[in-house]
Design an enzyme around this catalytic site. Structure first.
Site, PDB file in Angstrom:
ATOM      1  N   HIS A  58       0.826  -1.212   0.000  1.00 53.34           N
ATOM      2  CA  HIS A  58       0.000   0.000   0.000  1.00 53.34           C
ATOM      3  C   HIS A  58       0.866   1.269   0.000  1.00 53.34           C
ATOM      4  O   HIS A  58       0.759   2.073  -0.932  1.00 53.34           O
ATOM      5  CB  HIS A  58      -1.003  -0.020   1.154  1.00 53.34           C
ATOM      6  N   HIS A  82       3.717   7.076   5.169  1.00 51.96           N
ATOM      7  CA  HIS A  82       2.513   7.787   5.597  1.00 51.96           C
ATOM      8  C   HIS A  82       1.655   7.037   6.607  1.00 51.96           C
ATOM      9  O   HIS A  82       0.910   7.661   7.345  1.00 51.96           O
ATOM     10  CB  HIS A  82       1.673   8.218   4.377  1.00 51.96           C
ATOM     11  N   GLU A  86       0.120   5.872  12.204  1.00 50.82           N
ATOM     12  CA  GLU A  86      -1.258   5.466  12.417  1.00 50.82           C
ATOM     13  C   GLU A  86      -1.378   3.959  12.690  1.00 50.82           C
ATOM     14  O   GLU A  86      -2.103   3.536  13.565  1.00 50.82           O
ATOM     15  CB  GLU A  86      -2.084   5.842  11.174  1.00 50.82           C
ATOM     16  N   ASP A  87      -0.637   3.160  11.905  1.00 47.70           N
ATOM     17  CA  ASP A  87      -0.874   1.720  11.937  1.00 47.70           C
ATOM     18  C   ASP A  87       0.158   0.901  12.694  1.00 47.70           C
ATOM     19  O   ASP A  87      -0.018  -0.284  12.895  1.00 47.70           O
ATOM     20  CB  ASP A  87      -0.928   1.161  10.494  1.00 47.70           C
ATOM     21  N   ASP A 149      -3.079   8.452  -1.491  1.00 43.49           N
ATOM     22  CA  ASP A 149      -3.495   7.389  -0.571  1.00 43.49           C
ATOM     23  C   ASP A 149      -4.914   6.936  -0.923  1.00 43.49           C
ATOM     24  O   ASP A 149      -5.212   5.750  -1.052  1.00 43.49           O
ATOM     25  CB  ASP A 149      -3.431   7.948   0.855  1.00 43.49           C
ATOM     26  N   ASP A 269     -18.017  15.389 -27.052  1.00 47.83           N
ATOM     27  CA  ASP A 269     -16.595  15.251 -26.746  1.00 47.83           C
ATOM     28  C   ASP A 269     -16.249  13.894 -26.128  1.00 47.83           C
ATOM     29  O   ASP A 269     -15.413  13.797 -25.254  1.00 47.83           O
ATOM     30  CB  ASP A 269     -16.121  16.393 -25.842  1.00 47.83           C
TER      31      ASP A 269
HETATM   32 MN    MN Z   1      -2.790   4.783   3.630  1.00 46.79          MN
END
Ligand code: MN
Length: 734
Positions: A58, A82, A86-87, A149, A269
């Site tokens: 990811h 990133h 958080e994880d 993300d 278009d």
């Molecule tokens: Mn992420």
């Protein structure tokens, strides 16, 4: 896969990423990217995604989207990192020590955004937008990583549960795609929209896809035929250009059909020819117009379809020439012409400013900051979340109209803008003084909806008149709405009223009229009534707001004075005022800086009450006299600055304060009774009063004991609200 194989596999992946970045940034710090990858790999070790693949795929995917956007190496590193805070158990401090402040801050910013949970409730939604805007203001790259993300998560959304899929897709369509649009990153916007569309409406998506496919070969053949004819002409004319066939993305076809009610075969278009002129700057821009001219000489242009976004860029800085011609096989064909730089701007938007070697575009940064600042201003002022969302949607999603000043200066405004929006776009002061507008030489009402290429002339009044509250309903742009609101915050009613009183005094003075005597006189009161006001306050506010001209009022006063006898001097006074005696400072609730228990008296001239700004004056042998700071006598005493001392009110004053209050009213029975009751209800003790009746107008003075300024204010308001009372105010010497 064995551990060793996995390791080797990861190494291959990071080398691929490095190769992608090096393609546009040959000076890349490869080591930085490798270290960031290894850090993330360690942190996410053992984690897997819903798809069953290792989690590290990811952040790697997000970094590759950032590479597609040609972002700088620090952003690439931050993209790899990133999700570590958080994880995983990683600490921000650890990141800072390892990668420095800039990368740590980017990761921290993305982490904060990740913690935002968008909900359907508007309150929560507005709050989350606010957080997002604050993050954008700090560093745009945070939003770019967040968009990357989201794109990677949308690309792999199939592994989520059905409900979660729908929620993510809706959020993407409502929040992230419009943001990408506003940031001008069309490459991201299109993919985000198509992925969300496919998730939310799989049947509709398949249907449109099939319709497009059925015609694709045919349409592409026409576009390619036209492309090769145009390429040949461009070559003959020495215009270096790259021509490509572009297919319209499916969501925008759906959008046109669903929202604008178009039939599929009315959408011209579906495929477009894109001409990218290779030369840069002015040469390239000239080439664009040359290419357009060639196209129009080859095929007939369709009327009303030509748009010049080079001369008139969109708010998100999009530049291009658009036209639709009747192509070689007799069917409409859209052609877009732009330079290479404009093309990069269109694909990458604000991200383009971190493109390798492009450097920072100072002007774009200023515009960006101005935009974010205006959003932040409005969020501070807008208390109602529904209204805030409405405004934000206008700023993020709405189309624009291009309008001009009489001198030819362009103003880009949201669709639905009125002359009010235009006036505030020119200048705040012009906005405040607007009285009317001409569009293309004709007077229009202020609710007129501006159209493309309107030439707008704002008619203004010379005197400082303010906006009307109704204008909030007429203004669409957040700028105009903010300015109108700010005006109302600044110019409180009280200030406008004071301004009105002042302007009338000045006008009376200019005519050598006894303006002090006229204040509260029946002559002036009659004039005010004649003008249509029941309460003096409303009259002065109107005067202060410039809705009445002081000159006209003065003329009416003069006329009345000519017919009347003149102003009667009021002379009745009853009970004498209670004599004030000096008391010790703590009984009055006044603190004198640096001294305790000193003799303090309240000045008789200005009778201060708690809450008034005050100064202390040392009177020889008589202690300290406390004046209101704005007392005219204080000015006279300034000759002896050494005798002033700091004094302050403190809570718990036990003595009352004497104030003089004038109440002007149309005489009626039981008026005095009502006034007296009102004083009593506010705990004010009347110590003396006097009054006079003149031409139906009763003018009364009361000397009363009140506790605090706050009480005085509510007393005045209550008096003003009494039936037949025309004005009530505190009398201070001037
Ligand atoms: Mn992420």
């Amino acid at each position: 896969m064995s551990v060793l194989d996995a390791k080797r596999h990861h190494e291959d992946l990071v080398e691929e990423l490095i190769a992608e970045v090096e393609a546009y940034n040959p000076d890349l710090d490869r080591d930085l990217v490798r270290r960031a990858f290894e850090f993330a790999e360690r942190a996410h070790a053992g984690q897997t995604r819903r798809s069953g693949e290792e989690f590290i795929h990811h952040p790697l995917g997000v970094a590759r989207v950032c590479a597609e956007l040609h972002l700088d190496e620090r952003t690439i590193a931050a993209a790899l990192l990133h999700d570590v805070i958080e994880d995983t158990g990683s600490e921000l401090e650890e990141l800072r020590a390892e990668f420095g402040d800039e990368i740590a801050q980017l990761v921290e910013g993305v982490t904060k955004l990740t913690r935002i949970r968008f909900q359907s409730r508007e309150q929560a939604e507005a709050e989350n937008y606010r957080k997002m805007i604050v993050a954008m203001a700090q560093d745009r790259r945070v939003i770019l990583i967040k968009l990357a993300d989201r794109l990677h998560n949308m690309r792999t959304i199939e592994y989520l549960g059905r409900q979660k899929q729908a929620q993510k897709a809706r959020e993407t369509l409502e929040v992230y795609a419009p943001l990408a649009h506003r940031l001008g990153i069309h490459a991201l916007k299109w993919e985000l929209e198509d992925l969300s569309f496919q998730t939310l409406h799989p049947r509709k998506y398949a249907e449109i896809k099939a319709m497009v496919a059925s015609q694709r070969a045919d349409r592409e053949a026409q576009a390619e035929k036209a492309g090769s004819i145009l390429a040949e002409e461009l070559r003959k004319a020495d215009v270096p250009a790259d021509i490509a066939v572009r297919a319209k993305h499916l969501y925008s076809i759906y959008d046109k059909m669903a929202k604008r009610g178009r039939e599929f075969n009315e959408i011209y278009d579906l495929t477009a020819l894109r001409v990218v002129c290779e030369r840069s700057e002015e040469d390239g821009t000239r080439d664009c117009y040359a290419a357009l001219g060639l196209a129009h000489s080859l095929w007939k242009p369709m009327p009303g379809r030509f748009k010049d976004f080079i001369a008139m860029p969109k708010l998100n800085r999009y530049r291009s020439l658009h036209t639709t011609v009747i192509g070689p096989d007799g069917r409409p064909l859209e052609i877009q012409v732009r330079t290479r730089e404009m093309h990069e701007d269109a694909e990458y938007g604000v991200a383009a400013h971190w493109l390798y070697k492009r450097g920072k575009d100072a002007k774009a940064d200023d515009e960006w900051l101005a935009w974010v600042r205006s959003l932040m201003d409005s969020q501070q002022e807008e208390q109602d979340p529904g209204e805030y969302m409405r405004m934000l949607r206008t700023d993020l999603f709405q189309d624009e109209v291009y309008t001009f000043t009489p001198k030819g200066e362009m103003k880009v405004l949201p669709v639905g803008s009125t002359p009010i929006d235009f006036a505030y776009a020119v200048h705040t002061d012009v906005g405040h003084r607007t009285v009317g507008a001409k569009v293309n030489g004709r007077i229009v009402p202020l609710h007129y909806n501006l159209k493309n290429s309107d030439i707008v002339e704002i008619l203004t009044s010379k005197s400082g008149r303010g906006p009307s509250r109704d204008w909030l309903a007429l203004a669409t742009s957040s700028r105009a709405r903010n300015k109108i609101r700010q005006w109302y915050q600044r110019e409180t009613r009280g200030e406008t009223e004071a301004k009105g009183r002042e302007s009338l005094d000045q006008a009376l003075k200019a005519q050598n009229l006894p303006y002090r005597k006229l204040q509260g006189s029946s002559v002036l009161a009659q004039v005010i009534r004649e003008t249509g006001f029941k309460k003096a306050e409303d009259f002065y506010v109107a005067l202060g707001a410039g809705k009445l001209q002081p000159g006209q009022i003065v003329n009416k006063v003069i006329q009345r004075l000519k017919t009347d006898e003149g102003v009667t001097e009021p002379v009745v006074t009853t009970k004498p005022a209670k004599a004030r005696t000096a008391v010790s400072s703590d009984r009055l609730g006044i603190t004198v800086a640096g001294v305790e228990d000193v003799l303090v008296r309240l000045a008789r001239c200005c009778t201060p009450v708690p809450g008034d700004p005050i100064v202390g004056y040392i009177s020889l042998g008589r202690g300290i006299t406390v004046h209101r700071a704005d007392c005219p006598n204080v000015k006279a005493l300034q000759r002896n600055p050494e005798r002033f001392t700091d004094v302050e009110w403190e809570g718990g004053a036990s003595a009352g304060f004497l104030v003089q209050i004038a109440v002007d009213a149309w005489d009626r029975s039981r008026l005095l009774e009502d006034v007296a009751r009102t004083f009593a209800e506010h705990g004010a003790n009347i110590v003396s009063y006097g009054g006079v009746v003149d031409d139906g107008m009763a003018r009364n003075w009361y000397t009363a004991e009140v506790g605090e300024v706050k009480e005085l204010r509510s007393l005045l308001t209550a008096l003003r609200n009494l039936d037949a009372v025309f004005d009530a105010y505190r009398v201070t010497p001037s």
